[in-house]
Design an enzyme around this catalytic site. Structure first.
Site, PDB file in Angstrom:
ATOM      1  N   ASP A 104       0.830  -1.205   0.000  1.00 19.84           N
ATOM      2  CA  ASP A 104       0.000   0.000   0.000  1.00 19.84           C
ATOM      3  C   ASP A 104       0.864   1.255   0.000  1.00 19.84           C
ATOM      4  OD1 ASP A 104       0.857  -0.835   2.574  1.00 19.84           O
ATOM      5  OD2 ASP A 104      -0.694   0.365   3.553  1.00 19.84           O
ATOM      6  N   ASP A 124      -1.107   8.654   4.739  1.00 19.93           N
ATOM      7  CA  ASP A 124      -2.256   7.760   4.699  1.00 19.93           C
ATOM      8  C   ASP A 124      -2.740   7.500   6.123  1.00 19.93           C
ATOM      9  OD1 ASP A 124      -4.137   5.800   4.241  1.00 19.93           O
ATOM     10  OD2 ASP A 124      -2.852   4.550   2.995  1.00 19.93           O
TER      11      ASP A 124
END
Length: 249
Positions: A104, A124
């Site tokens: 990710d 994030d």
């Protein structure tokens, strides 16, 4: 159509792409015990699997990689690309051991560089708060991992018997007049301050004012109060998966 799947430790985000256009997005709780058949039955209720002709997967839960491969074979009947060693990302990874970098984090860096240029920092807000850095040369050079908002609050509630769970929302004032507002203030302004402090140090180390892109479920809550967050892109990870898929086609 491409099904982009971002399996996080807490939530799984699904995006259905028609070319470069995101047509549908779904979010569900991550359950590491789900089987490929359970995934097929569940996702078959949410999406038109017959329209899927490819799947690009990023997973921070190793046990689910094989189950998504089974889902792709038995239910979607489509090829699957698992982002990891061997996948073409188009971005050099300057990490001591590139295999340690979560997929990710790599796809966020890919999308941030593609959409906003380099140097840049993606932030994030997930189970952990991930800061991932792309240098002026367009290389992934590392980042910072900090405890995420939800797990930090869960730890506080678990250790403090008099505190209650709260909604994750902005308080009316910084100085809380109730316990709920005090907790909300600590959450919002505490994490905004954390972001500003870490981004500031990253920029100092880079020697440039790298722009920052916030993503993740709670980005909308924190970003307005963090001076160093320039943009919010809720689909950054899905977009990175789409770009990686195209580079491996």
């Amino acid at each position: 159509m491409l099904l982009a799947v971002d399996v996080g430790n807490t939530q799984t985000v699904l995006g259905l792409y028609d070319g470069d256009r995101l047509t549908e997005q779904r979010r569900l709780a991550t359950d590491a015990s789900r089987t490929g058949d359970e995934l097929g039955a569940l996702l078959g209720e949410m999406l038109d699997l017959e329209s899927v002709d490819g799947i690009c997967l990023s997973s921070t839960v190793p046990a689910l990689v094989r189950e998504f491969e089974l889902f792709a074979e038995r239910w979607a009947k489509a090829p699957i690309l698992v982002v990891g060693p061997g996948a073409k990302t188009g971005i050099p990874v300057r990490y001591d051991d590139p295999r340690e970098v979560g997929p990710d984090r790599v796809v966020n860096a890919v999308a941030a560089r593609e959409r906003y240029g380099s140097p840049c920092i993606s932030v994030d807000f997930g189970t952990s708060t991930n800061f991932d850095v792309v240098s002026a040369e367009g290389e992934y050079v590392g980042g910072v991992l900090a405890p995420g908002i939800e797990i930090s609050m869960d730890a506080l509630f678990a250790r403090a018997a008099r505190l209650m769970r709260i909604d994750f929302s902005e308080p009316p004032t910084v100085i809380g007049k109730t316990t709920v507002h005090s907790l909300q203030s600590g959450l919002v302004y505490g994490f905004a301050g954390q972001v500003d402090g870490i981004v500031g140090r990253i920029r100092e180390e880079l020697g440039v004012e790298a722009q920052t892109i916030a993503t993740g479920g709670l980005a909308d809550l924190i970003a307005p109060h963090a001076r160093t967050l320039d943009k919010i892109d809720p689909h950054l990870t899905l977009e990175g998966l789409r770009l990686v898929w195209e580079r491996n086609a």
